[in-house]
Design a protein around this motif. Structure first.
Motif, short mmCIF file in Angstrom:
data_model
loop_
_atom_site.label_atom_id
_atom_site.label_comp_id
_atom_site.label_asym_id
_atom_site.label_seq_id
_atom_site.Cartn_x
_atom_site.Cartn_y
_atom_site.Cartn_z
N UNK A 147 0.83 -1.20 0.00
CA UNK A 147 0.00 0.00 0.00
C UNK A 147 0.87 1.25 0.00
N UNK A 148 1.96 1.24 0.73
CA UNK A 148 2.86 2.40 0.73
C UNK A 148 3.40 2.64 -0.68
N UNK A 149 3.78 1.58 -1.36
CA UNK A 149 4.29 1.71 -2.73
C UNK A 149 3.19 2.23 -3.66
N UNK A 150 1.97 1.74 -3.48
CA UNK A 150 0.85 2.20 -4.32
C UNK A 150 0.52 3.67 -4.03
N UNK A 151 0.59 4.06 -2.77
CA UNK A 151 0.35 5.47 -2.39
C UNK A 151 1.42 6.36 -3.02
N UNK A 152 2.67 5.93 -2.93
CA UNK A 152 3.75 6.71 -3.55
C UNK A 152 3.58 6.79 -5.06
N UNK A 153 3.14 5.70 -5.68
CA UNK A 153 2.91 5.71 -7.12
C UNK A 153 1.79 6.66 -7.52
N UNK A 154 0.71 6.64 -6.74
CA UNK A 154 -0.41 7.55 -7.02
C UNK A 154 0.02 9.00 -6.83
N UNK A 155 0.80 9.26 -5.80
CA UNK A 155 1.29 10.63 -5.56
C UNK A 155 2.20 11.08 -6.70
N UNK A 156 3.00 10.18 -7.22
CA UNK A 156 3.87 10.53 -8.35
C UNK A 156 3.04 10.82 -9.60
N UNK A 157 1.98 10.03 -9.84
CA UNK A 157 1.10 10.29 -10.99
C UNK A 157 0.39 11.63 -10.83
N UNK A 177 1.59 14.23 -9.28
CA UNK A 177 2.58 15.26 -9.56
C UNK A 177 2.77 15.43 -11.06
N UNK A 178 2.82 14.33 -11.80
CA UNK A 178 2.94 14.41 -13.26
C UNK A 178 1.74 15.14 -13.86
N UNK A 179 0.56 14.83 -13.36
CA UNK A 179 -0.65 15.49 -13.86
C UNK A 179 -0.67 16.97 -13.49
N UNK A 180 -0.17 17.31 -12.31
CA UNK A 180 -0.11 18.71 -11.90
C UNK A 180 0.78 19.50 -12.85
N UNK A 181 1.92 18.94 -13.18
CA UNK A 181 2.84 19.60 -14.10
C UNK A 181 2.20 19.73 -15.48
N UNK A 182 1.53 18.67 -15.92
CA UNK A 182 0.89 18.71 -17.25
C UNK A 182 -0.21 19.76 -17.31
N UNK A 236 -8.45 12.49 -15.12
CA UNK A 236 -7.41 11.57 -14.64
C UNK A 236 -6.96 11.96 -13.24
N UNK A 237 -6.79 13.24 -13.01
CA UNK A 237 -6.36 13.72 -11.70
C UNK A 237 -7.35 13.29 -10.62
N UNK A 238 -8.63 13.45 -10.88
CA UNK A 238 -9.64 13.08 -9.89
C UNK A 238 -9.70 11.58 -9.68
N UNK A 239 -9.51 10.80 -10.73
CA UNK A 239 -9.50 9.35 -10.60
C UNK A 239 -8.32 8.89 -9.74
N UNK A 293 -7.66 18.34 -3.30
CA UNK A 293 -7.50 19.75 -3.64
C UNK A 293 -6.98 19.90 -5.08
N UNK A 294 -6.06 19.04 -5.46
CA UNK A 294 -5.55 19.07 -6.82
C UNK A 294 -6.65 18.73 -7.82
N UNK A 295 -7.51 17.79 -7.47
CA UNK A 295 -8.66 17.44 -8.32
C UNK A 295 -9.55 18.66 -8.50
N UNK A 296 -9.85 19.34 -7.42
CA UNK A 296 -10.71 20.52 -7.47
C UNK A 296 -10.09 21.62 -8.34
#
Length: 111
Positions: free
Chosen positions: A32-42, A44-49, A66-69, A96-99
């Motif tokens: 779960x920690x790895x999945x949480x880190x992976x989601x956080x990285x995705x 961040x990529x979406x935020x930059x995009x 995608x960000x909200x998902x 907050x990023x989704x919003x």
């Protein structure tokens, strides 16, 4: 040494090693920690995009979806570890990023 006296311990050892299948929880905190880190990285990529100015409205809105998902995926993982104080802020940041991404989509469409 007779063949039986050699084979018997081998049969016993094999049956002990094979044993009954154990029902083991497939999800552990490390996964779960790895999945949480992976989601956080995705996220961040979406935020930059979505911060780019050259996106079309369709691209901006697709990135918002995608960000909200990913945000909800992250929050579902966080909810599984209610005993950890370090995780809820990550969920809140994702929401907050989704919003913000949705606001960007709406602003673009209402131009």
């Amino acid at each position: 040494m007779s063949p039986l006296s050699f084979a018997l311990p081998l049969v016993v050892l094999t049956s002990l090693l094979a044993g009954c299948a154990r029902n083991v929880e497939t999800r552990v905190a490390g996964d779960d920690d790895a999945a949480i880190d992976g989601a956080a990285a995705r996220l961040e990529e979406l935020r930059v995009r979505t911060a780019r100015d050259d996106l079309t409205c369709d691209q901006r809105c697709a990135a918002a979806t995608q960000t909200c998902e990913v945000s909800e995926e992250l929050c579902a993982l966080v909810d599984r570890h209610a005993d950890r104080d370090d995780l809820p802020p990550r969920c809140a940041e994702g929401r907050e990023q989704c919003s913000t991404a949705r606001d960007g989509c709406t602003s673009c469409r209402n131009g």
